[in-house]
Design a protein around this motif. Sequence first.
Motif, PDB file in Angstrom:
ATOM      1  N   SER A 153      35.653  60.218  30.532  1.00 34.04           N
ATOM      2  CA  SER A 153      36.133  60.009  31.900  1.00 34.04           C
ATOM      3  C   SER A 153      37.528  59.400  31.961  1.00 34.04           C
ATOM      4  O   SER A 153      37.953  58.969  33.027  1.00 34.04           O
ATOM      5  CB  SER A 153      35.166  59.085  32.647  1.00 34.04           C
ATOM      6  OG  SER A 153      35.148  57.798  32.047  1.00 34.04           O
ATOM      7  N   VAL A 154      38.230  59.349  30.828  1.00 34.49           N
ATOM      8  CA  VAL A 154      39.527  58.675  30.787  1.00 34.49           C
ATOM      9  C   VAL A 154      40.681  59.667  30.831  1.00 34.49           C
ATOM     10  O   VAL A 154      41.683  59.465  31.522  1.00 34.49           O
ATOM     11  CB  VAL A 154      39.630  57.776  29.534  1.00 34.49           C
ATOM     12  CG1 VAL A 154      41.004  57.120  29.455  1.00 34.49           C
ATOM     13  CG2 VAL A 154      38.543  56.703  29.567  1.00 34.49           C
ATOM     14  N   GLY A 155      40.562  60.771  30.090  1.00 37.34           N
ATOM     15  CA  GLY A 155      41.643  61.747  30.044  1.00 37.34           C
ATOM     16  C   GLY A 155      42.715  61.373  29.047  1.00 37.34           C
ATOM     17  O   GLY A 155      42.550  60.467  28.218  1.00 37.34           O
ATOM     18  N   GLY A 156      43.855  62.056  29.107  1.00 34.83           N
ATOM     19  CA  GLY A 156      44.967  61.761  28.223  1.00 34.83           C
ATOM     20  C   GLY A 156      44.595  61.849  26.755  1.00 34.83           C
ATOM     21  O   GLY A 156      43.814  62.706  26.333  1.00 34.83           O
ATOM     22  N   GLU A 157      45.145  60.937  25.973  1.00 35.30           N
ATOM     23  CA  GLU A 157      44.890  60.925  24.527  1.00 35.30           C
ATOM     24  C   GLU A 157      43.449  60.570  24.201  1.00 35.30           C
ATOM     25  O   GLU A 157      42.935  60.950  23.143  1.00 35.30           O
ATOM     26  CB  GLU A 157      45.836  59.928  23.850  1.00 35.30           C
ATOM     27  CG  GLU A 157      47.310  60.326  23.917  1.00 35.30           C
ATOM     28  CD  GLU A 157      48.205  59.322  23.229  1.00 35.30           C
ATOM     29  OE1 GLU A 157      47.677  58.291  22.734  1.00 35.30           O
ATOM     30  OE2 GLU A 157      49.422  59.554  23.165  1.00 35.30           O
ATOM     31  N   THR A 158      42.778  59.851  25.100  1.00 34.72           N
ATOM     32  CA  THR A 158      41.384  59.489  24.847  1.00 34.72           C
ATOM     33  C   THR A 158      40.510  60.729  24.746  1.00 34.72           C
ATOM     34  O   THR A 158      39.612  60.802  23.901  1.00 34.72           O
ATOM     35  CB  THR A 158      40.861  58.561  25.956  1.00 34.72           C
ATOM     36  OG1 THR A 158      41.631  57.355  25.949  1.00 34.72           O
ATOM     37  CG2 THR A 158      39.396  58.217  25.748  1.00 34.72           C
ATOM     38  N   PHE A 159      40.775  61.707  25.593  1.00 35.31           N
ATOM     39  CA  PHE A 159      39.994  62.943  25.535  1.00 35.31           C
ATOM     40  C   PHE A 159      40.143  63.600  24.164  1.00 35.31           C
ATOM     41  O   PHE A 159      39.159  63.989  23.531  1.00 35.31           O
ATOM     42  CB  PHE A 159      40.451  63.913  26.629  1.00 35.31           C
ATOM     43  CG  PHE A 159      39.670  65.195  26.675  1.00 35.31           C
ATOM     44  CD1 PHE A 159      38.621  65.351  27.552  1.00 35.31           C
ATOM     45  CD2 PHE A 159      39.995  66.262  25.832  1.00 35.31           C
ATOM     46  CE1 PHE A 159      37.892  66.536  27.591  1.00 35.31           C
ATOM     47  CE2 PHE A 159      39.275  67.443  25.855  1.00 35.31           C
ATOM     48  CZ  PHE A 159      38.218  67.573  26.743  1.00 35.31           C
ATOM     49  N   THR A 160      41.361  63.713  23.695  1.00 34.79           N
ATOM     50  CA  THR A 160      41.610  64.359  22.409  1.00 34.79           C
ATOM     51  C   THR A 160      40.966  63.577  21.268  1.00 34.79           C
ATOM     52  O   THR A 160      40.350  64.157  20.365  1.00 34.79           O
ATOM     53  CB  THR A 160      43.126  64.483  22.161  1.00 34.79           C
ATOM     54  OG1 THR A 160      43.726  65.147  23.275  1.00 34.79           O
ATOM     55  CG2 THR A 160      43.409  65.272  20.900  1.00 34.79           C
ATOM     56  N   ALA A 161      41.090  62.245  21.320  1.00 36.57           N
ATOM     57  CA  ALA A 161      40.494  61.412  20.275  1.00 36.57           C
ATOM     58  C   ALA A 161      38.975  61.511  20.295  1.00 36.57           C
ATOM     59  O   ALA A 161      38.322  61.564  19.243  1.00 36.57           O
ATOM     60  CB  ALA A 161      40.934  59.962  20.454  1.00 36.57           C
ATOM     61  N   ALA A 162      38.394  61.553  21.486  1.00 37.24           N
ATOM     62  CA  ALA A 162      36.939  61.663  21.594  1.00 37.24           C
ATOM     63  C   ALA A 162      36.458  63.014  21.077  1.00 37.24           C
ATOM     64  O   ALA A 162      35.424  63.105  20.405  1.00 37.24           O
ATOM     65  CB  ALA A 162      36.509  61.460  23.043  1.00 37.24           C
TER      66      ALA A 162
END
Length: 312
Positions: free
Chosen positions: A203-212
């Motif tokens: 639910s954060v988006g940005g780099e967090t999505f890619t890292a997740a």
Amino acid sequence: MKALIATGDPAAAVEFADVAEPAADPTEVVVEVDAFSVNRGEIFALDGTYGAPAERGWLPGQDIAGRVVRAAADGSGPTVGQRVVGHPDAGGWAERVAVPVSRLGVLPDGVSAVDAATLPLAGLTALRLLREAGPVVGRRILLTGASGGVGHFVTELATQSGAEVTAVTASPQRGQQLAALGAAQVVQDLGDASGQFDIVLESVGGETFTAALSRLAPGGTVLWFGQASLTPVTLSFFDLLAVTPVTVKHFPHWISTTSDGEDLGRLVRLVASGRLHPEIGRTADWTETATVLDDLAHRRIRGNAVLTVTAR
């Protein structure tokens, strides 16, 4: 009647005003509001994060609890005097609001209006996320942006269903309650999360999505249900295909095969039986709404914020 309306000025986003009594359709009841909760989406609409600030006169409010003062003209739904929780499209930050019968759940005596007001948006999102994820017994779930109302509900519901949840929060303080609700691990950095995950709830988006995504086990599923960072996702298909096969789904909580009323009833029963515990970071009189909005916007409140409605 009194209501909080948008001012059109992000510096002082809401103010009290006299507005017309709600005009209910035949399939709607009128609810006298005892409490309402605030969602970040409403803050974004008021302060212009989504574009321009909401126009002056707009009535926010999607999460309410109170008592029916006018039953539906078609005879459906709860009767006058019954306590209810509701999820109107807007207008809930007011003394009274019209709510479709299909978007109401009846409250038993053991569930307070304050607790109930936290359930509509956050609770419906959590319940439907896990429904979309499918059976979770023995599966490992990674939950980002976990310290809000949705995150608390997801953690408790998922762990009770047999999942192993790793919650990612911005700080240790914001994640304190998640371990008590059953999270196997609470981390502030995805790099500290151990192993791979069958399901990622992002639910954060940005780099967090890619890292997740990089932590997803082969055959796993990502359910993307928000972009709290307000930073667009940049996704490399090479990175995506490196963990094939995977499923990436956009999850809109408002699309469901069950009505809001049905699911609110399920959530209410869970609260009444002691199996679901709303995380309320702030309870205040609705005269303090502007302060609460500012504190929520600056992440000074963990979990839900609930305002109680008193006569003015």
